[in-house]
Design a protein around this motif. Structure first.
Motif, PDB file in Angstrom:
ATOM      1  N   THR A   1      32.691  48.051  35.959  1.00 38.99           N
ATOM      2  CA  THR A   1      31.616  47.643  36.849  1.00 38.99           C
ATOM      3  C   THR A   1      30.817  48.861  37.276  1.00 38.99           C
ATOM      4  N   VAL A   2      29.505  48.740  37.208  1.00 41.38           N
ATOM      5  CA  VAL A   2      28.623  49.876  37.476  1.00 41.38           C
ATOM      6  C   VAL A   2      28.306  50.009  38.963  1.00 41.38           C
ATOM      7  N   ILE A   3      28.034  48.888  39.644  1.00 41.03           N
ATOM      8  CA  ILE A   3      27.604  48.941  41.041  1.00 41.03           C
ATOM      9  C   ILE A   3      28.293  47.830  41.836  1.00 41.03           C
ATOM     10  N   ASP A   4      28.625  48.143  43.069  1.00 37.32           N
ATOM     11  CA  ASP A   4      29.217  47.175  43.988  1.00 37.32           C
ATOM     12  C   ASP A   4      28.186  46.869  45.072  1.00 37.32           C
ATOM     13  N   GLN A   5      27.507  45.753  44.933  1.00 36.63           N
ATOM     14  CA  GLN A   5      26.436  45.414  45.880  1.00 36.63           C
ATOM     15  C   GLN A   5      26.975  44.914  47.218  1.00 36.63           C
TER      16      GLN A   5
ATOM     17  N   VAL B   1      27.539  20.060  40.922  1.00 36.02           N
ATOM     18  CA  VAL B   1      26.451  21.040  40.865  1.00 36.02           C
ATOM     19  C   VAL B   1      26.209  21.689  42.228  1.00 36.02           C
ATOM     20  N   LEU B   2      26.384  20.931  43.305  1.00 34.42           N
ATOM     21  CA  LEU B   2      26.142  21.475  44.639  1.00 34.42           C
ATOM     22  C   LEU B   2      27.328  22.264  45.194  1.00 34.42           C
ATOM     23  N   THR B   3      28.534  21.921  44.823  1.00 34.05           N
ATOM     24  CA  THR B   3      29.688  22.554  45.463  1.00 34.05           C
ATOM     25  C   THR B   3      30.332  23.684  44.661  1.00 34.05           C
ATOM     26  N   ALA B   4      30.328  23.628  43.346  1.00 39.20           N
ATOM     27  CA  ALA B   4      31.026  24.641  42.549  1.00 39.20           C
ATOM     28  C   ALA B   4      30.446  26.048  42.719  1.00 39.20           C
ATOM     29  N   PRO B   5      29.143  26.247  42.644  1.00 39.44           N
ATOM     30  CA  PRO B   5      28.628  27.612  42.841  1.00 39.44           C
ATOM     31  C   PRO B   5      28.860  28.146  44.258  1.00 39.44           C
ATOM     32  N   VAL B   6      28.747  27.276  45.245  1.00 38.44           N
ATOM     33  CA  VAL B   6      28.958  27.712  46.629  1.00 38.44           C
ATOM     34  C   VAL B   6      30.413  28.109  46.846  1.00 38.44           C
ATOM     35  N   SER B   7      31.335  27.313  46.337  1.00 38.45           N
ATOM     36  CA  SER B   7      32.745  27.642  46.521  1.00 38.45           C
ATOM     37  C   SER B   7      33.121  28.914  45.756  1.00 38.45           C
ATOM     38  N   ALA B   8      32.561  29.123  44.572  1.00 41.16           N
ATOM     39  CA  ALA B   8      32.838  30.359  43.832  1.00 41.16           C
ATOM     40  C   ALA B   8      32.299  31.569  44.587  1.00 41.16           C
ATOM     41  N   HIS B   9      31.128  31.436  45.191  1.00 40.71           N
ATOM     42  CA  HIS B   9      30.563  32.542  45.968  1.00 40.71           C
ATOM     43  C   HIS B   9      31.452  32.867  47.166  1.00 40.71           C
ATOM     44  N   LEU B  10      31.903  31.845  47.876  1.00 40.81           N
ATOM     45  CA  LEU B  10      32.746  32.082  49.045  1.00 40.81           C
ATOM     46  C   LEU B  10      34.109  32.662  48.661  1.00 40.81           C
TER      47      LEU B  10
ATOM     48  N   PHE C   1      37.002  37.889  30.431  1.00 40.51           N
ATOM     49  CA  PHE C   1      36.362  38.794  31.380  1.00 40.51           C
ATOM     50  C   PHE C   1      37.406  39.609  32.132  1.00 40.51           C
ATOM     51  N   PRO C   2      37.034  40.832  32.573  1.00 39.34           N
ATOM     52  CA  PRO C   2      38.036  41.775  33.066  1.00 39.34           C
ATOM     53  C   PRO C   2      38.524  41.570  34.496  1.00 39.34           C
ATOM     54  N   ASP C   3      37.713  40.998  35.381  1.00 40.53           N
ATOM     55  CA  ASP C   3      38.167  40.896  36.772  1.00 40.53           C
ATOM     56  C   ASP C   3      37.840  39.527  37.358  1.00 40.53           C
ATOM     57  N   LEU C   4      38.313  39.336  38.572  1.00 33.53           N
ATOM     58  CA  LEU C   4      38.176  38.055  39.256  1.00 33.53           C
ATOM     59  C   LEU C   4      36.726  37.627  39.399  1.00 33.53           C
ATOM     60  N   TYR C   5      35.850  38.541  39.699  1.00 33.89           N
ATOM     61  CA  TYR C   5      34.465  38.213  40.001  1.00 33.89           C
ATOM     62  C   TYR C   5      33.723  37.705  38.767  1.00 33.89           C
ATOM     63  N   THR C   6      33.897  38.363  37.651  1.00 33.49           N
ATOM     64  CA  THR C   6      33.233  37.903  36.436  1.00 33.49           C
ATOM     65  C   THR C   6      33.867  36.616  35.914  1.00 33.49           C
ATOM     66  N   ARG C   7      35.153  36.446  36.126  1.00 36.38           N
ATOM     67  CA  ARG C   7      35.802  35.194  35.721  1.00 36.38           C
ATOM     68  C   ARG C   7      35.291  34.022  36.550  1.00 36.38           C
ATOM     69  N   MET C   8      35.130  34.250  37.847  1.00 33.90           N
ATOM     70  CA  MET C   8      34.598  33.176  38.687  1.00 33.90           C
ATOM     71  C   MET C   8      33.152  32.857  38.330  1.00 33.90           C
ATOM     72  N   HIS C   9      32.404  33.859  37.907  1.00 35.36           N
ATOM     73  CA  HIS C   9      31.033  33.636  37.478  1.00 35.36           C
ATOM     74  C   HIS C   9      31.013  32.714  36.255  1.00 35.36           C
ATOM     75  N   ALA C  10      31.880  32.988  35.280  1.00 34.17           N
ATOM     76  CA  ALA C  10      31.947  32.152  34.087  1.00 34.17           C
ATOM     77  C   ALA C  10      32.367  30.727  34.435  1.00 34.17           C
ATOM     78  N   ALA C  11      33.351  30.616  35.307  1.00 33.10           N
ATOM     79  CA  ALA C  11      33.843  29.286  35.668  1.00 33.10           C
ATOM     80  C   ALA C  11      32.806  28.493  36.449  1.00 33.10           C
ATOM     81  N   SER C  12      32.088  29.158  37.339  1.00 33.01           N
ATOM     82  CA  SER C  12      31.150  28.414  38.174  1.00 33.01           C
ATOM     83  C   SER C  12      29.865  28.070  37.435  1.00 33.01           C
ATOM     84  N   LYS C  13      29.389  28.930  36.575  1.00 34.10           N
ATOM     85  CA  LYS C  13      28.137  28.649  35.868  1.00 34.10           C
ATOM     86  C   LYS C  13      28.354  27.727  34.672  1.00 34.10           C
ATOM     87  N   ALA C  14      29.065  28.210  33.673  1.00 38.67           N
ATOM     88  CA  ALA C  14      29.243  27.429  32.452  1.00 38.67           C
ATOM     89  C   ALA C  14      30.123  26.203  32.693  1.00 38.67           C
TER      90      ALA C  14
END
Length: 113
Positions: A101-105, A76-85, A30-43
Motif C-alpha cells: 500500500t502506497v498511502i494511508d488516507q 445495493v444500499l447496505t453492502a457498500p455502507v457496511s463494508a465501509h464501516l 488481494f493482500p489485506d483486509l481493506y482490498t478484500r472488502m473492496h472486492a466483496a462489496s463492489k463485485a
C-alpha cells in the motif's frame, strides 16, 4: 417464455455469475483486509444484484419480481455502507495495511481521535 426473456435471463445469469466469481477471486488474491472488502462489496454486490434480478425475471410473477427487486435494492444500499464501516473499525483498532500500500488516507483521522 419468449426468446427475448430467455436471452435476457441468460445474460443476467452469466454477468451475475462472472461478477460473483471476480469477487471470490479478489477475496482470495488481494493482500489485506481493506482490498478484500473492496472486492466483496463492489463485485459481490453487483453479482448478487444481477442474480436476484435474473431470478425475478425468470419467475414471470409480479410478486416474486417485486421481492427480488426489493432484495436487490437492499443489497445495493447496505453492502457498500457496511463494508465501509467495517474497514473504518478495522483501521481504528489498528489492523495494518499491506506492505504494498502506497498511502494511508485514514491516518490523519486516527490522530484526531
Amino acid at each position: 417464455m419468449s426468446w427475448f426473456l430467455a436471452i435476457l435471463v441468460s445474460l443476467l445469469l452469466l454477468c451475475g455469475a462472472t461478477f460473483s466469481l471476480i469477487a471470490a477471486i479478489g477475496i482470495n488474491r488481494f493482500p489485506d483486509l481493506y482490498t478484500r472488502m473492496h472486492a466483496a462489496s463492489k463485485a459481490g454486490t453487483v453479482g448478487s444484484g444481477l442474480l436476484l434480478l435474473c431470478v425475478g425475471i425468470n419467475s414471470l410473477e409480479v410478486a416474486v419480481f417485486a421481492r427480488c427487486l426489493v432484495g436487490f435494492l437492499f443489497v445495493v444500499l447496505t453492502a457498500p455502507v457496511s463494508a465501509h464501516l467495517l474497514a473504518k473499525a478495522a483501521h481504528q483498532v489498528g489492523y495494518r495495511l499491506s506492505s504494498t500500500t502506497v498511502i494511508d488516507q485514514r491516518k490523519a483521522d486516527l490522530k484526531l481521535s
